[in-house]
Every structure is written in structure tokens, then in C-alpha cells.
Design a protein around this motif. Structure first.
Motif, PDB file in Angstrom:
ATOM      1  N   LEU A 191      39.000 -19.378  15.661  1.00 48.89           N
ATOM      2  CA  LEU A 191      39.746 -18.632  14.639  1.00 48.89           C
ATOM      3  C   LEU A 191      40.431 -17.415  15.248  1.00 48.89           C
ATOM      4  CD1 LEU A 191      40.356 -18.205  11.546  1.00 48.89           C
ATOM      5  CD2 LEU A 191      38.309 -16.758  11.505  1.00 48.89           C
ATOM      6  N   GLU A 192      39.689 -16.637  16.037  1.00 50.13           N
ATOM      7  CA  GLU A 192      40.255 -15.428  16.637  1.00 50.13           C
ATOM      8  C   GLU A 192      41.286 -15.765  17.704  1.00 50.13           C
ATOM      9  OE1 GLU A 192      36.442 -13.979  17.753  1.00 50.13           O
ATOM     10  OE2 GLU A 192      36.477 -12.347  16.286  1.00 50.13           O
ATOM     11  N   ASN A 193      41.070 -16.866  18.444  1.00 43.91           N
ATOM     12  CA  ASN A 193      42.041 -17.280  19.448  1.00 43.91           C
ATOM     13  C   ASN A 193      43.377 -17.636  18.810  1.00 43.91           C
ATOM     14  OD1 ASN A 193      41.351 -17.730  22.501  1.00 43.91           O
ATOM     15  ND2 ASN A 193      39.419 -18.069  21.407  1.00 43.91           N
ATOM     16  N   VAL A 194      43.329 -18.381  17.719  1.00 42.90           N
ATOM     17  CA  VAL A 194      44.567 -18.772  17.041  1.00 42.90           C
ATOM     18  C   VAL A 194      45.203 -17.556  16.372  1.00 42.90           C
ATOM     19  CG1 VAL A 194      45.553 -20.219  15.223  1.00 42.90           C
ATOM     20  CG2 VAL A 194      43.750 -21.127  16.702  1.00 42.90           C
ATOM     21  N   ARG A 195      44.393 -16.681  15.833  1.00 42.18           N
ATOM     22  CA  ARG A 195      44.897 -15.519  15.107  1.00 42.18           C
ATOM     23  C   ARG A 195      45.596 -14.509  16.036  1.00 42.18           C
ATOM     24  NH1 ARG A 195      40.546 -13.313  11.163  1.00 42.18           N
ATOM     25  NH2 ARG A 195      41.319 -14.823   9.626  1.00 42.18           N
ATOM     26  N   LEU A 196      45.467 -14.679  17.332  1.00 43.42           N
ATOM     27  CA  LEU A 196      46.210 -13.826  18.266  1.00 43.42           C
ATOM     28  C   LEU A 196      47.709 -13.953  18.037  1.00 43.42           C
ATOM     29  CD1 LEU A 196      44.269 -14.401  21.622  1.00 43.42           C
ATOM     30  CD2 LEU A 196      44.366 -12.294  20.294  1.00 43.42           C
ATOM     31  N   GLY A 197      48.135 -15.127  17.547  1.00 40.18           N
ATOM     32  CA  GLY A 197      49.553 -15.334  17.274  1.00 40.18           C
ATOM     33  C   GLY A 197      50.067 -14.457  16.156  1.00 40.18           C
ATOM     34  N   ARG A 198      49.200 -14.210  15.165  1.00 41.32           N
ATOM     35  CA  ARG A 198      49.561 -13.323  14.056  1.00 41.32           C
ATOM     36  C   ARG A 198      48.270 -12.672  13.552  1.00 41.32           C
ATOM     37  NH1 ARG A 198      51.545 -15.478   8.454  1.00 41.32           N
ATOM     38  NH2 ARG A 198      52.297 -17.202   9.743  1.00 41.32           N
ATOM     39  N   PRO A 199      47.946 -11.471  14.039  1.00 34.46           N
ATOM     40  CA  PRO A 199      46.645 -10.841  13.765  1.00 34.46           C
ATOM     41  C   PRO A 199      46.314 -10.684  12.281  1.00 34.46           C
ATOM     42  CG  PRO A 199      47.776  -9.692  15.536  1.00 34.46           C
ATOM     43  CD  PRO A 199      48.755 -10.661  14.972  1.00 34.46           C
ATOM     44  N   ASN A 200      47.342 -10.546  11.431  1.00 35.00           N
ATOM     45  CA  ASN A 200      47.069 -10.314  10.006  1.00 35.00           C
ATOM     46  C   ASN A 200      47.034 -11.612   9.189  1.00 35.00           C
ATOM     47  OD1 ASN A 200      49.746 -10.934  10.222  1.00 35.00           O
ATOM     48  ND2 ASN A 200      50.484  -9.272   8.902  1.00 35.00           N
ATOM     49  N   ALA A 201      47.017 -12.762   9.865  1.00 35.91           N
ATOM     50  CA  ALA A 201      47.022 -14.055   9.156  1.00 35.91           C
ATOM     51  C   ALA A 201      45.679 -14.300   8.479  1.00 35.91           C
ATOM     52  CB  ALA A 201      47.331 -15.185  10.135  1.00 35.91           C
ATOM     53  N   SER A 202      45.703 -14.969   7.347  1.00 42.09           N
ATOM     54  CA  SER A 202      44.478 -15.315   6.627  1.00 42.09           C
ATOM     55  C   SER A 202      43.840 -16.539   7.276  1.00 42.09           C
ATOM     56  CB  SER A 202      44.789 -15.608   5.167  1.00 42.09           C
ATOM     57  OG  SER A 202      45.607 -16.771   5.067  1.00 42.09           O
ATOM     58  N   LYS A 203      42.596 -16.821   6.915  1.00 45.14           N
ATOM     59  CA  LYS A 203      41.900 -17.979   7.458  1.00 45.14           C
ATOM     60  C   LYS A 203      42.600 -19.262   7.021  1.00 45.14           C
ATOM     61  CE  LYS A 203      37.316 -20.029   7.994  1.00 45.14           C
ATOM     62  NZ  LYS A 203      35.864 -19.894   7.730  1.00 45.14           N
ATOM     63  N   GLU A 204      43.114 -19.294   5.802  1.00 45.91           N
ATOM     64  CA  GLU A 204      43.823 -20.476   5.313  1.00 45.91           C
ATOM     65  C   GLU A 204      45.062 -20.754   6.157  1.00 45.91           C
ATOM     66  OE1 GLU A 204      42.720 -18.012   3.424  1.00 45.91           O
ATOM     67  OE2 GLU A 204      41.042 -19.094   2.490  1.00 45.91           O
ATOM     68  N   GLN A 205      45.791 -19.700   6.525  1.00 47.16           N
ATOM     69  CA  GLN A 205      46.984 -19.872   7.357  1.00 47.16           C
ATOM     70  C   GLN A 205      46.609 -20.380   8.750  1.00 47.16           C
ATOM     71  OE1 GLN A 205      48.374 -15.810   6.761  1.00 47.16           O
ATOM     72  NE2 GLN A 205      50.182 -16.549   5.637  1.00 47.16           N
ATOM     73  N   VAL A 206      45.478 -19.891   9.275  1.00 47.59           N
ATOM     74  CA  VAL A 206      45.011 -20.359  10.582  1.00 47.59           C
ATOM     75  C   VAL A 206      44.645 -21.836  10.503  1.00 47.59           C
ATOM     76  CG1 VAL A 206      43.190 -20.138  12.319  1.00 47.59           C
ATOM     77  CG2 VAL A 206      44.204 -18.082  11.307  1.00 47.59           C
ATOM     78  N   MET A 207      43.947 -22.230   9.459  1.00 49.59           N
ATOM     79  CA  MET A 207      43.547 -23.632   9.301  1.00 49.59           C
ATOM     80  C   MET A 207      44.764 -24.542   9.159  1.00 49.59           C
ATOM     81  SD  MET A 207      40.332 -23.644   9.663  1.00 49.59           S
ATOM     82  CE  MET A 207      40.084 -25.370   9.257  1.00 49.59           C
ATOM     83  N   ASP A 208      45.782 -24.082   8.462  1.00 47.14           N
ATOM     84  CA  ASP A 208      47.010 -24.869   8.313  1.00 47.14           C
ATOM     85  C   ASP A 208      47.681 -25.075   9.667  1.00 47.14           C
ATOM     86  OD1 ASP A 208      49.142 -26.090   6.624  1.00 47.14           O
ATOM     87  OD2 ASP A 208      50.322 -24.422   7.434  1.00 47.14           O
ATOM     88  N   ALA A 209      47.702 -24.009  10.502  1.00 47.81           N
ATOM     89  CA  ALA A 209      48.279 -24.125  11.846  1.00 47.81           C
ATOM     90  C   ALA A 209      47.474 -25.088  12.699  1.00 47.81           C
ATOM     91  CB  ALA A 209      48.328 -22.738  12.511  1.00 47.81           C
ATOM     92  N   LEU A 210      46.155 -25.059  12.581  1.00 52.57           N
ATOM     93  CA  LEU A 210      45.308 -25.983  13.334  1.00 52.57           C
ATOM     94  C   LEU A 210      45.560 -27.433  12.914  1.00 52.57           C
ATOM     95  CD1 LEU A 210      41.993 -23.907  13.318  1.00 52.57           C
ATOM     96  CD2 LEU A 210      43.259 -24.604  15.356  1.00 52.57           C
TER      97      LEU A 210
END
Length: 592
Positions: free
Chosen positions: A433-452
Motif C-alpha cells: 500500500l505504501e509503495n504504491v501510494r508513493l505515486g500520490r501520497p494523499n491517495a485513499s486506499k480505494e484509489q490504491v486498490m483500483d490502481a493495483l
């Protein structure tokens, strides 16, 4: 303009703590002088013993003088410790501020700086050069103050009791000092620079060797295949042996001189006392034999302090080599690109000033198009990608994004516009989660899951013990190269940059992972401008345009079908690639 001393520069980094440095000198000098007082009490003990001999029972002050000697020795030690506490507080502040300034300056330099400079060399400068200044301020400068105070106190002691023996004791001191000067002059300064250069060279080559270990294991090579690493070790070995031989004779003479005080004193005693020995002369002779080792110790400390001063001088020069590098210029009137298009106009770039990595290159990539860069190794593909991302600035010509010169785009804005997916994308020791969120630090968990999901990563998430919260790199949780690449792609999808550069992004992927990575690319490329750098020509068959590079120039461009029909460089590369694929298949069939 007069060159500022290293000390004055270091004191700037100390701030208000500089007074602690000056206090440490005073305390160290005071400690050195007090440390000589026990010798005076020792002289009184010897005198009393000689006066009452052979009836030693009449000695009444031995115990008192002995305790006074211990008292002053302890007092000297406590004052010295107080001085070291002061010097360490200041030295830690200097080293911290020096590292912070260097790192902040590095953050302003082009992103390609570390690769060009050498990561091993850069790490050594940040860590070891700043550590050298810390050691210099915390230990060597206070010791230097003590080493200066000690000879002054010794000179008084040597001349007070018997000026003849005192002067004779100074002869080897002067001789040793002259020999020491011959070893610590400009030649030594040059040797110290060569020594640090050899260490930098080994550090750089060691880092490259470690990075190349997978290649060594894959192809069964030995360490000697890394010739540059071995050569750097051989050069250091040759230098160290030659340097040791150069100093062998001066060091022997120096050691003989400073430890030859006893011989001179004994010879002088035989000459002076040819008519008989008085108790007073015997007392002074014994006292001088006891105290003269302090002279050799002090001289040796001074010699090593001179060498340490050269180490600090070299360390500051190496730090300056980083601080003097100019950061990328920022436009006083930054502009934002209007569209994710890319254009190069007559761009020239050279790494070494001899051969152009990019030679008068002009090209245009319209917004929303997917293009590929292909060509032999060293043809300029990655260099042009670095120029577009402003890892380096072109030495001539213009690089435009959305019609705006990249020099006029604010750095943070440029990083938002352009994203990179490297062939060996790195993940930090943190959760997915934190690795992906480096792309956009203020992204929500839902947005991270969608990107994954878009990056075809759900099979990775499902097999991990804590899912998206699994920390990579701990408790045996590691990902394959292809899996890491998909996580990196998810990070890029989350960042949502309009321009994406893929640098050999499928290089380490197995067939299954390559299929998933390609599917992730499809999600990534929607409504974006994509620049692909590829050796696997099958991955770029359907791009809008292929630019074929050779010797820093574009020699062909067009669709895959058009380039095949030209029977040029791309056609030869395509045929060679197809042959290699068929060869791999036939080898696998024959093995089965």
C-alpha cells in the motif's frame, strides 16, 4: 581573494556550538599542563628517597606526594573528559549540518547526477568525508591543543632542574621534528589525495560488482570477469606497497631519533660525572629518563595530527566537489505545458565532451500517441528519455513538453507530468500500500486498490499473508522481478501522469508476468503519451510510431510494417530477434 581555512568553514556549520569547540581547546591544553604536575611530585619522591637512603624510614612525605600525584592525574583526566564532551557536541552538530547541506544540494541536482557521479563514490563522500570532519573536531583539534601545551610545559621542566640535560634532551626532539616535516609536507598531501582516490575507485567498483552478481551467477562467470573491480584493488595494492616503501626509511630514522633520548642522556651522564656523581645529578638524571618518553609521545601525536589535517582537507575538497555542482536552473517565470506532447529541436548532449550521445536530434511525439525507441545499445535511447525527464539538461537545442521548454517548467510540475517505469524498478521496505501510494501520497486506499487492479496485481495481493498491508522485504516476503514491475506500474497508474516513459520495463519478466505486464501497459496507456524503450521487438509491434536509433541519431521512423518494408536497420533487428526467439524455442524442445 584569500582562501578560507577549513576550520573557519566548519565553524559556520557549528553555529552557536562553535564556542564549545573553542572551550574544548582550552580545557584540553589545561589538562595537558596539569598532567605534567605529577612528574614534579615524582621528582620530590625520588629526591626524598635519595636524601634519606639507606635509612628509608625517615621518608615522611612519600605518601603525601604520591597522593598529590594521583590527585593531579585524576584532575587532568576529568578536565580532558569535559573538553571531549564539549568538542563532541560541536562535532556532531557540524557533521549533521554538513550532511544535511550536502543532501539538500544533491536533491536540487539533476536526477541523473548520482549515476554519472557514481553511487559508491557519492555514498563515501556523504558518510566518510563528513565523519572525517567529526573525528577532526571531536578528537584531533582538542588533542592538538594539548600537544601544543605539553611541549611548552615540558620545556620548562627540562630546563628548570638541569639545563645541560634539558638541552641534550632536545637534540633528538629537533632531529625527529625535522624528519617528521619531511614526511608530512606537500608530498604527503598529494599521497593522501591519491589514497582517497583509490578508496573512492574501489568503493564505486565494489557497488557495481555487487549489482552485477546476478549476471555472474546466471552466466557462471568468476570475479575476474569484473576486470574494473579487480584492477581497482590491484591499483590500491600497488599504491599502498609503494607508499609504505617510500616512508620506510624516514619512519625508521624518526623512531630511532625520538627514542634515542636515553642513549644521549646516558652518554652525557658518563661525560659529566667523570669526577663523581652527586645525589642532585643522579636525581635529575633519573627524572629526565622518566619524563623524556612524553616527548616522543607528543611528537608522534603531532605527526599524526598533521596527517589527519590533510585527511580533513581532502574530505572538504570532496564535499566541495558535490556542493560546487550546479543544480538545474529554475525559470523565474515558470509555465505549465498545455498538452502531453513531446518535441526535441536540434538537441545535442555529450557525457564526456568527446562523443555526442545525442547528435542534433529532432523529433515530435503528439499527445496521446504511443511510440517506441529501438536500436543497438549505446545508440541514445535512454539518454533522450533522460533529457525529456530533465535528468540532464541538453547542452544545445530545445526540449519541449506541450510547447513549453522543460527548463521553464517548475521541477515539481515536470515530475507530475512525466513518470518513469525502469527495467529494475525498486520497492522500498514498506507495505505494498505504501509503495504504491508513493505515486500520490494523499491517495485513499480505494484509489490504491483500483490502481493495483488495473496493473494486474490482484494475484500478488491475494497470495500475501496481509494482503495489500504486507511489508515487502521482511519475514521472507519477497516479490519476483515481474511482480515488482507490476507494483511499480500500479504506482505510475496512481500517479496519473499524462506522459509515461517505459525503459525496458519487461526486461526481467517471465512469460506469465510479461503477459500480465503487457495487460497493465494497456491500462496505463489509455489517454496518455507513452514512450517505450525496448529490446523485445514483439512488445512494440502495434505502437503508433517507432524511432530507430544509431550513434545518437534517428536513422529510421515509422510503423512496424513501414520499417520492415524499408529493409533497413529495423528490418535487420527484427529478423535477428525472430531468429533468437525460434532458437530459444527449439532449444527448449530439444531438451524436453
Amino acid at each position: 581573494m584569500k582562501k578560507r581555512s577549513n576550520l573557519s568553514r566548519l565553524m559556520e556549520y557549528a553555529g552557536s556550538h562553535c564556542y564549545l569547540t573553542y572551550s574544548s581547546w582550552i580545557l584540553s591544553a589545561l589538562s595537558a599542563l596539569i598532567a605534567l604536575v605529577p612528574f614534579w611530585y615524582l621528582w620530590k619522591i625520588i629526591k626524598e628517597v635519595l636524601d634519606v637512603m639507606p635509612d628509608f624510614g625517615q621518608a615522611e612525605n612519600l605518601k603525601q606526594n604520591g597522593w598529590m600525584a594521583v590527585l593531579f592525574a585524576v584532575l587532568s583526566m576529568l578536565i580532558y573528559i569535559a573538553g571531549l564532551m564539549c568538542s563532541h557536541l560541536s562535532a556532531f552538530r557540524v557533521a549533521t549540518n554538513l550532511r544535511l547541506k550536502t543532501l539538500r544540494h544533491i536533491a536540487k541536482l539533476p536526477l541523473g547526477f548520482a549515476e554519472h557521479f557514481g553511487s559508491g563514490k557519492l555514498r563515501k563522500i556523504i558518510n566518510e568525508s563528513s565523519a572525517a570532519t567529526e573525528t577532526y573536531l571531536a578528537h584531533q583539534l582538542p588533542d592538538k591543543a594539548g600537544a601544543i601545551a605539553t611541549p611548552i610545559g615540558l620545556l620548562i621542566l627540562l630546563l628548570v632542574f638541569d639545563w645541560r640535560l634539558g638541552l641534550l634532551s632536545l637534540i633528538p626532539v629537533v632531529l625527529g621534528f625535522l624528519i617528521m616535516m619531511s614526511m608530512t609536507g606537500e608530498k604527503m598531501r598529494q599521497k593522501m589525495t591519491e589514497y582517497q582516490n583509490a578508496l573512492d575507485d574501489m568503493s564505486n567498483e565494489a557497488v557495481e560488482y555487487v549489482r552485477g552478481i546476478p549476471v555472474v551467477k546466471t552466466f557462471g562467470q568468476t570475479v575476474f570477469s569484473f576486470k574494473r573491480f579487480k584492477d581497482s584493488i590491484d591499483r590500491y595494492s600497488t599504491w599502498a606497497i609503494a607508499y609504505t616503501k617510500d616512508l620506510r626509511m624516514p619512519m625508521m630514522c624518526y623512531t630511532t631519533a625520538i627514542n634515542g633520548v636515553f642513549a644521549i642522556l646516558i652518554a652525557a651522564a658518563l661525560i659529566i660525572s667523570h669526577d663523581g656523581v652527586t645525589n642532585e645529578f643522579l636525581l635529575n638524571l633519573i627524572f629526565y629518563i622518566i619524563i623524556t618518553p612524553v616527548i616522543s609521545l607528543t611528537l608522534t601525536r603531532i605527526m599524526f595530527m598533521s596527517e589527519n589535517g590533510m585527511i580533513v582537507d581532502d574530505a572538504m575538497k570532496r564535499i566541495d566537489s558535490v556542493l560546487n555542482m550546479k543544480p538545474l536552473e529554475n525559470s523565474p517565470n515558470p509555465k505549465n505545458p498545455s498538452a502531453p506532447s513531446v518535441e526535441l529541436k536540434n538537441v545535442i548532449y555529450s557525457y564526456d565532451g568527446k562523443r555526442n550521445a545525442l547528435d542534433n536530434v529532432s523529433l515530435k511525439i503528439n499527445a496521446g500517441k504511443t511510440v517506441a525507441f529501438v536500436g543497438p545499445s549505446g545508440s541514445g535511447k535512454t539518454t533522450v528519455a533522460n533529457i525529456i525527464s530533465r535528468f540532464f539538461d541538453a547542452q544545445s537545442g530545445e526540449v519541449l513538453i506541450g510547447g513549453v521548454n522543460v527548463r521553464n517548467i517548475e521541477k515539481r510540475e515536470l515530475m507530475n507530468v512525466v513518470s518513469f517505469v525502469f527495467q529494475n524498478s525498486r520497492l522500498i521496505k514498506a507495505s505494498i500500500l505504501e509503495n504504491v501510494r508513493l505515486g500520490r501520497p494523499n491517495a485513499s486506499k480505494e484509489q490504491v486498490m483500483d490502481a493495483l487492479k488495473k496493473a494486474q496485481c490482484m494475484d500478488i495481493i491475494e497470495k500475501l499473508p496481509d494482503g495489500v498491508d504486507t511489508v515487502i522485504g521482511t519475514k521472507g516476503v519477497y516479490l519476483s522481478g515481474g511482480e515488482q514491475q507490476r507494483i511499480a506500474i500500479a504506482r505510475t497508474i496512481l500517479k496519473d501522469s499524462p506522459i509515461i516513459i517505459l525503459d525496458e520495463a519487461t526486461a526481467f519478466a517471465d512469460p506469465d508476468n510479461e503477459t500480465r505486464v503487457q495487460a497493465a501497459f494497456s491500462a496505463l496507456s489509455k489517454n496518455r503519451t507513452i514512450i517505450m524503450i525496448a529490446h523485445r521487438l514483439s512488445t512494440i509491434a502495434n505502437v503508433d510510431c517507432i524511432f530507430v536509433w544509431k550513434d545518437g541519431k534517428i536513422v529510421e521512423s515509422g510503423s512496424a510494417a513501414e520499417l520492415k518494408a524499408k529493409n533497413g536497420l529495423f528490418r535487420r533487428m527484427w529478423d535477428a530477434y525472430q531468429t533468437s526467439v525460434q532458437w530459444k524455442v527449439s532449444k527448449e524442445v530439444s531438451k524436453s
